[in-house]
Design an enzyme around this catalytic site. Sequence first.
Site, mmCIF file in Angstrom:
data_model
loop_
_atom_site.group_PDB
_atom_site.id
_atom_site.type_symbol
_atom_site.label_atom_id
_atom_site.label_comp_id
_atom_site.label_asym_id
_atom_site.label_seq_id
_atom_site.Cartn_x
_atom_site.Cartn_y
_atom_site.Cartn_z
ATOM 1 N N ASP A 1 -12.385 2.155 -12.226
ATOM 2 C CA ASP A 1 -11.444 1.101 -12.137
ATOM 3 C C ASP A 1 -10.210 1.637 -12.205
ATOM 4 O O ASP A 1 -9.285 0.665 -12.085
ATOM 5 C CB ASP A 1 -11.891 0.665 -13.713
ATOM 6 N N ASP B 1 -19.833 -4.423 -8.979
ATOM 7 C CA ASP B 1 -19.335 -4.551 -10.428
ATOM 8 C C ASP B 1 -19.906 -5.690 -11.024
ATOM 9 O O ASP B 1 -20.226 -5.252 -12.161
ATOM 10 C CB ASP B 1 -17.847 -4.278 -10.614
#
Length: 405
Positions: free
Chosen positions: A240, A199
Amino acid sequence: MKKNTERLANLALTGLTLAPLVVKVDPNLNVILTACLAVYVGCYRSVKPTPPSETMSNEHAMRFPFVGSAMLLSLFLLFKFLSKDLVNAVLTCYFFVLGIIALSATILPAIKRFLPKNWNEDLIIWRFPYVRSLEIEFTRSQIVAAIPGTFFCAWYASQKHWLANNILGLSFCIQGIEMLSLGSFKTGAILLAGLFVYDIFWVFFTPVMVSVAKSFDAPIKLLFPTADSARPFSMLGLGDIVIPGIFVALALRFDVSRGKGSQYFKSAFLGYTVGLVLTIVVMNWFQAAQPALLYIVPAVIGFLAAHCIWNGEVKPFVIYFTTCYQHEIMANVEKQRFECLDSIGSNFLSWRLDIKLCLRGMGLEYTLEDINIEEAVANAVFFIRQHICIDLKNEFIHIDRPSVL
């Protein structure tokens, strides 16, 4: 009590999803509440008598960030060199089918209780006309659930409304958390650590992640309406929610396996909430997109680890394996063949060594130390009883501790 709480969470999630249609909802608060409720609902749906459909191993967890990177870069290149409308048209067809499956599976538990019992249990097998080896199994209840799912996906494909996007996205999240399982907390830590780096790299060091998220017109992100015409929606990627969610779900199943309430689940869930709040705070402070896993991963693992260390239960926590792994282990029991312990114990030393080596190979050696993880202990006792003579089986019929056996 658990069922009532789960129903309340479902109702709250439904209400919150529909709320922006009638009232102004702060997008930051909406992001936090929606994501947390989706994780909560998915976690409780993952607790069931049968193990989750798919289990991730350490090797899968290590490969996941690399596979994800390859897919992300491929999408970036597709949008760069091909028509964006063409790519999104193909993806819409794919997500149309996927959306029907996910949405029907999500609403199925709510409608099953109103349908005849045989509709829920009797399987229908449909074979492809020209490829008889391919077949699909389904029930009448699943067909009923697929009807509203089909109409809803048709609405999404034609209108691409943010509400349709969010309902499909939440269905993917809930199904992902419910159906996927981490083999152990070690696997979960490997996965989260890998995606933590993934990420950060793709958000901070390249334009790829943000570019794909803005170009990809499919329910891979949740959209939250804002009052800013220049930026009409806030976004949160489904990853997420799902990736930390399957780790939080593992904590809940660990609590359930020990019959001690939801103590570690609460820690992991609190960690997720704190990490998400921190993401929103930093995003608004710097007015720039943030990799949510940068804040969520340390918070989830940190809160869970701190609670575990505080309770002095590190070892049972680390060696816990999910039900799926235990089923895999038991499938290998019949392959472990060696001489049984005879009634007078003349071969006890070699037998004991064989038992220890086999339990170690199956990941069950710790059960000899009287660590109370019920399912693992039961598996170890079953295995040992498979390798003692019938007289000793009868003599020790009431013994249910591997260390005593």
